[in-house]
Design a protein around this motif. Structure first.
Motif, PDB file in Angstrom:
ATOM      1  N   LEU A 149     -28.962 138.367  69.909  1.00  0.00           N
ATOM      2  CA  LEU A 149     -30.248 139.182  69.193  1.00  0.00           C
ATOM      3  C   LEU A 149     -30.130 139.259  67.688  1.00  0.00           C
ATOM      4  CD1 LEU A 149     -32.396 141.164  70.147  1.00  0.00           C
ATOM      5  CD2 LEU A 149     -30.829 143.062  70.128  1.00  0.00           C
ATOM      6  N   ALA A 150     -28.900 139.667  67.274  1.00  0.00           N
ATOM      7  CA  ALA A 150     -28.996 139.595  65.691  1.00  0.00           C
ATOM      8  C   ALA A 150     -29.282 138.577  65.125  1.00  0.00           C
ATOM      9  CB  ALA A 150     -27.091 139.945  65.481  1.00  0.00           C
ATOM     10  N   VAL A 151     -28.790 137.259  65.426  1.00  0.00           N
ATOM     11  CA  VAL A 151     -29.090 136.141  64.629  1.00  0.00           C
ATOM     12  C   VAL A 151     -30.541 135.749  64.874  1.00  0.00           C
ATOM     13  CG1 VAL A 151     -28.434 133.454  64.822  1.00  0.00           C
ATOM     14  CG2 VAL A 151     -26.655 135.141  64.959  1.00  0.00           C
ATOM     15  N   TRP A 152     -31.146 135.605  66.320  1.00  0.00           N
ATOM     16  CA  TRP A 152     -32.582 135.577  66.643  1.00  0.00           C
ATOM     17  C   TRP A 152     -33.377 136.337  65.756  1.00  0.00           C
ATOM     18  CZ3 TRP A 152     -33.059 133.744  72.005  1.00  0.00           C
ATOM     19  CH2 TRP A 152     -34.347 132.787  72.249  1.00  0.00           C
ATOM     20  N   ALA A 153     -33.102 137.654  65.783  1.00  0.00           N
ATOM     21  CA  ALA A 153     -33.999 138.697  65.054  1.00  0.00           C
ATOM     22  C   ALA A 153     -34.067 138.462  63.315  1.00  0.00           C
ATOM     23  CB  ALA A 153     -33.547 140.009  65.257  1.00  0.00           C
ATOM     24  N   LEU A 154     -32.760 138.139  63.032  1.00  0.00           N
ATOM     25  CA  LEU A 154     -32.483 137.692  61.595  1.00  0.00           C
ATOM     26  C   LEU A 154     -33.486 136.540  61.369  1.00  0.00           C
ATOM     27  CD1 LEU A 154     -28.812 138.528  60.915  1.00  0.00           C
ATOM     28  CD2 LEU A 154     -30.886 139.612  59.581  1.00  0.00           C
ATOM     29  N   LEU A 155     -33.350 135.663  62.053  1.00  0.00           N
ATOM     30  CA  LEU A 155     -34.179 134.295  61.830  1.00  0.00           C
ATOM     31  C   LEU A 155     -35.750 134.551  61.745  1.00  0.00           C
ATOM     32  CD1 LEU A 155     -32.413 131.537  64.066  1.00  0.00           C
ATOM     33  CD2 LEU A 155     -32.550 131.523  61.594  1.00  0.00           C
ATOM     34  N   LYS A 156     -36.199 135.609  62.587  1.00  0.00           N
ATOM     35  CA  LYS A 156     -37.558 135.812  62.559  1.00  0.00           C
ATOM     36  C   LYS A 156     -37.781 136.601  61.427  1.00  0.00           C
ATOM     37  CE  LYS A 156     -38.795 135.374  67.355  1.00  0.00           C
ATOM     38  NZ  LYS A 156     -40.011 134.765  67.841  1.00  0.00           N
ATOM     39  N   ILE A 157     -37.014 137.239  60.740  1.00  0.00           N
ATOM     40  CA  ILE A 157     -37.409 138.149  59.589  1.00  0.00           C
ATOM     41  C   ILE A 157     -37.397 137.349  58.263  1.00  0.00           C
ATOM     42  CG2 ILE A 157     -37.600 140.241  60.609  1.00  0.00           C
ATOM     43  CD1 ILE A 157     -35.044 141.029  59.521  1.00  0.00           C
ATOM     44  N   THR A 158     -36.246 136.378  58.325  1.00  0.00           N
ATOM     45  CA  THR A 158     -35.997 135.639  56.986  1.00  0.00           C
ATOM     46  C   THR A 158     -37.321 135.195  56.439  1.00  0.00           C
ATOM     47  OG1 THR A 158     -35.028 133.939  58.301  1.00  0.00           O
ATOM     48  CG2 THR A 158     -33.586 135.252  57.029  1.00  0.00           C
ATOM     49  N   GLY A 159     -37.574 135.081  55.360  1.00  0.00           N
ATOM     50  CA  GLY A 159     -38.552 134.478  54.552  1.00  0.00           C
ATOM     51  C   GLY A 159     -39.846 135.199  54.389  1.00  0.00           C
ATOM     52  N   LYS A 160     -39.845 136.413  55.108  1.00  0.00           N
ATOM     53  CA  LYS A 160     -41.018 137.125  55.254  1.00  0.00           C
ATOM     54  C   LYS A 160     -41.429 137.790  53.837  1.00  0.00           C
ATOM     55  CE  LYS A 160     -42.284 137.477  59.714  1.00  0.00           C
ATOM     56  NZ  LYS A 160     -43.328 136.379  60.198  1.00  0.00           N
ATOM     57  N   SER A 161     -40.468 138.831  53.373  1.00  0.00           N
ATOM     58  CA  SER A 161     -40.455 139.169  52.106  1.00  0.00           C
ATOM     59  C   SER A 161     -39.054 139.765  51.683  1.00  0.00           C
ATOM     60  CB  SER A 161     -41.280 140.665  52.177  1.00  0.00           C
ATOM     61  OG  SER A 161     -40.869 141.716  51.609  1.00  0.00           O
ATOM     62  N   TRP A 162     -38.618 139.345  50.480  1.00  0.00           N
ATOM     63  CA  TRP A 162     -37.122 139.441  50.202  1.00  0.00           C
ATOM     64  C   TRP A 162     -36.896 141.111  49.868  1.00  0.00           C
ATOM     65  CZ3 TRP A 162     -35.806 142.214  45.743  1.00  0.00           C
ATOM     66  CH2 TRP A 162     -37.133 142.548  44.588  1.00  0.00           C
ATOM     67  N   GLN A 163     -37.953 141.747  49.650  1.00  0.00           N
ATOM     68  CA  GLN A 163     -37.699 143.105  49.613  1.00  0.00           C
ATOM     69  C   GLN A 163     -37.465 143.858  50.984  1.00  0.00           C
ATOM     70  OE1 GLN A 163     -40.400 141.696  48.453  1.00  0.00           O
ATOM     71  NE2 GLN A 163     -41.297 142.300  46.580  1.00  0.00           N
ATOM     72  N   TRP A 164     -38.164 143.530  52.124  1.00  0.00           N
ATOM     73  CA  TRP A 164     -38.049 144.014  53.236  1.00  0.00           C
ATOM     74  C   TRP A 164     -36.417 143.403  53.760  1.00  0.00           C
ATOM     75  CZ3 TRP A 164     -43.420 142.810  55.176  1.00  0.00           C
ATOM     76  CH2 TRP A 164     -44.203 143.875  55.162  1.00  0.00           C
ATOM     77  N   SER A 165     -36.161 142.445  53.495  1.00  0.00           N
ATOM     78  CA  SER A 165     -34.867 141.649  53.672  1.00  0.00           C
ATOM     79  C   SER A 165     -34.085 142.422  53.239  1.00  0.00           C
ATOM     80  CB  SER A 165     -34.978 140.140  53.800  1.00  0.00           C
ATOM     81  OG  SER A 165     -35.786 139.488  53.873  1.00  0.00           O
TER      82      SER A 165
END
Ligand SMILES: Nc1ncnc2c1ncn2[C@@H]1O[C@H](COP(=O)(O)OP(=O)(O)OP(=O)(O)O)[C@@H](O)[C@H]1O
Length: 583
Positions: free
Chosen positions: A142-158
């Motif tokens: 879950l952690a890896v999958w969810a992280l993959l989903k959010i990477t690249g969206k916005s560095w501020q949110w990441s």
């Protein structure tokens, strides 16, 4: 912990594989939800969107949620099944292992600790498997999958999510450092509580007779409080965890919306809607990331205690047996029922001094050899070497001309009928107690015979149900003498080559003692008998009497010979019988 998993069988590994598929499916379904949520947000904000589109997307979202529910139920069921079967097998293994322990190993662990290890420790491991299988596998996926989903969206949110995870790991790290040492202690304190409870229950009558309830209560209360204090400390530390996690999750949502508000405000009109939808999706994924770390944390909480328990279970399973099993089932010599000690000395494990020293004697087929001597001089120790409750430290103990350690233990013990100093009966019936053990006969005629020889028929036949009468655990519904007679009957019923009576006649009145010995002479003719006794009257007629003093043989011979030659024997004899009786 990993070591104990070798006891999982192939079927359980296969079930584990199946559950893995369901876990991956569940994670996929969970991670689909934010996508649908984003889509619904977009549809709601897009002018001209059809209601039917929103309902259809909502329907898919609902299906995903239901699918996730079903898969999680299946995984939980599989995990429970694996854990229950595994712990049942582990309990059997532990039981078998403890059965093969000699007194040395049992004393080194202590009975209370062996009970805790077979119950509480196994429960800890079982709990880890039930929860661990669901979370340990699911969390990293879950952690890896969810992280993959959010990477690249916005560095501020990441960055915001990264900070939240960092704070979470810090809090958990501190908690684990604080509670880890306590887990080892918890299991030891549980051992101690079991020991005190056990002592209390077995000694209840004495405690009451001496009005020592207060003293025992204090002992119990000390053990109880020590366990409670340690439990409270660990739970208090862990209690900080859940609110911290909730706070981090809420804080993270707030931070994402706050960062989102700033981003939306500074974005151009055309990007605003896309950013809003992204924010909804991102916050859902970020929560999933934190959730995944939370699952890992739960494992970290359970793992150390289960690890300690697994170590304690492995200690029992890996203990090297001090009594090795020989291979012989019968003696190749023509001898039958012969016991010989050759210069035998023995000291108890961990003791410095020898308890018996340089003992040599032979008991030939059909002979009665008796041991007498003051309390603690080593009589029981001598006879305990014959069925190999312990091995001689020096010298040799031979049965039918073969060293006892060359026999298969079961074969050696089948040659003997052993009656311990303290009568031991098991919950069941009269017959089940007498026809007990490997070659214990369940032929009622033999049981009846043994009961008659041991002078137990008078009370057995008066009991309700007679030979099927109920015997309570430990024989608590019988008198001391009755218990002793039934345990003597059990030894006789085996029709062994060698009968060993460890002070087994002292609970009998003189008349029964005499009658029993004369019946034994008739009924067990040809059987070698080794008798430990306190009363000269019990052993006066023995073929050979061995007088022990401080673990050494002080005299050996018949009653008459010893009366002439052995001052220790004379002293015992004169203290018990008048000169006329001895004449
Ligand atoms: N498991 C044990 N570990 C250490 N020492 C032991 C153990 N069992 C007995 N002993 C010691 O060995 C000595 C001999 O004990 P044993 O039971 O053989 O004596 P005994 O002659 O049968 O005594 P009694 O007539 O009171 O039954 C005693 O000093 C006792 O303290």
């Amino acid at each position: 912990m990993v070591k104990i998993l070798k006891y999982l069988n192939p079927k359980e590994w296969a079930l584990f594989g199946v559950s893995l598929i369901f876990i991956v499916a569940q994670v996929w379904l969970d991670l689909e939800l934010p996508n649908y949520m984003g889509e619904i947000t977009r549809l709601v904000q897009t002018p001209g969107s059809e209601m039917s589109e929103i309902i259809a997307t909502g329907g898919w979202m609902l299906l995903c949620a239901l699918g996730s529910l079903v898969t999680s139920i299946v995984v939980a069921g599989i995990a429970a099944r694996i854990a229950a079967n595994f712990s049942s097998r582990l309990r059997s293994k532990l039981f078998d292992r403890v059965q093969s322990f000699s007194m040395e190993e049992i004393n080194s662990f202590s009975t209370a600790s062996l009970i805790t290890r077979s119950t509480n420790d196994i429960t800890q491991v079982q709990m880890l498997i039930v929860i661990g299988l669901q979370l340990l596998v699911k969390a990293p996926i879950l952690a890896v999958w969810a992280l993959l989903k959010i990477t690249g969206k916005s560095w501020q949110w990441s960055l915001t999510t990264g900070i939240a995870v960092g704070v979470l790991i810090l809090i958990v790290g501190i908690c684990i450092v604080l509670v880890l040492p306590k887990f080892q202690k918890l299991q030891q304190l549980t051992d101690n509580l079991n020991r005190v409870s056990r002592e209390n229950l077995t000694g209840l009558r004495v405690i009451r007779a001496y009005n020592a309830e207060g003293y025992q209560e204090d002992k119990f209360s000390d053990a109880n409080q020590a366990l409670t204090r340690t439990n409270l400390f660990s739970n208090n530390v862990l209690a900080v965890l859940m609110p911290s996690i909730t706070m981090i999750m809420s804080g993270l949502s707030l931070a994402i919306y706050w960062v989102g508000a700033v981003l939306i405000q500074s974005a151009g009109m055309s990007d605003k809607m896309g950013l809003f939808s992204d924010m909804i999706v991102f916050s859902s994924y970020a929560i999933q990331v934190v959730m995944a770390f939370m699952m890992l944390i739960m494992i970290f909480i359970l793992m150390p205690r289960a690890h300690v328990s697994a170590k304690r279970i492995n200690e029992v399973l890996d203990t090297k047996l001090s009594l090795t099993n020989g291979s012989m089932t019968t003696s190749s010599s023509k001898l039958f029922g012969e016991v010989e000690f050759r210069n035998v000395s023995f000291k108890y494990p961990d003791a410095d001094d020898y308890v018996i020293k340089d003992i040599s004697f032979t008991a030939k087929k059909g002979e009665t050899v008796a041991f007498i001597g003051s309390t603690g001089c080593g009589k029981s120790t001598v006879v305990n070497l014959i069925p190999r409750f312990y091995d001689a430290t020096e010298g040799e103990v031979l049965v039918d001309g073969v060293n006892v350690n060359q026999y298969k233990q079961s074969a050696l013990r089948n040659k003997m009928g052993y009656v311990s100093q303290k009568a031991v009966l098991f919950g069941g019936t009269v017959t089940s107690n007498i026809a007990f053990g490997d070659n214990g006969s369940d032929v009622s005629a033999e049981v009846v015979d043994a009961v008659y020889t041991s002078q137990a028929s008078d009370f057995v036949e008066k009991m309700e149900g007679s030979y099927d009468a109920h015997i309570a655990q430990g024989g608590s519904n019988l008198s001391g003498g009755q218990k002793q007679r039934l345990s003597i009957a059990r030894a006789i019923a085996r029709r062994p080559e060698i009968l060993i009576f460890d002070d087994s006649f002292s609970a009998l009145d003189y008349k029964t003692d005499r009658k029993l010995r004369s019946e034994l002479k008739k009924g067990a003719r040809g059987t070698t008998m080794l008798i430990i006794a306190q009363r000269i009257g019990t052993i006066k007629d023995a073929d050979k009497i061995i007088v022990l003093e401080d673990g050494r043989i002080a005299g050996m011979g018949t009653h008459e010979e010893l009366m002439d030659t052995c001052s220790v024997y004379q002293e015992i004899a004169y203290s018990q019988l008048s000169k006329e009786e001895l004449a």
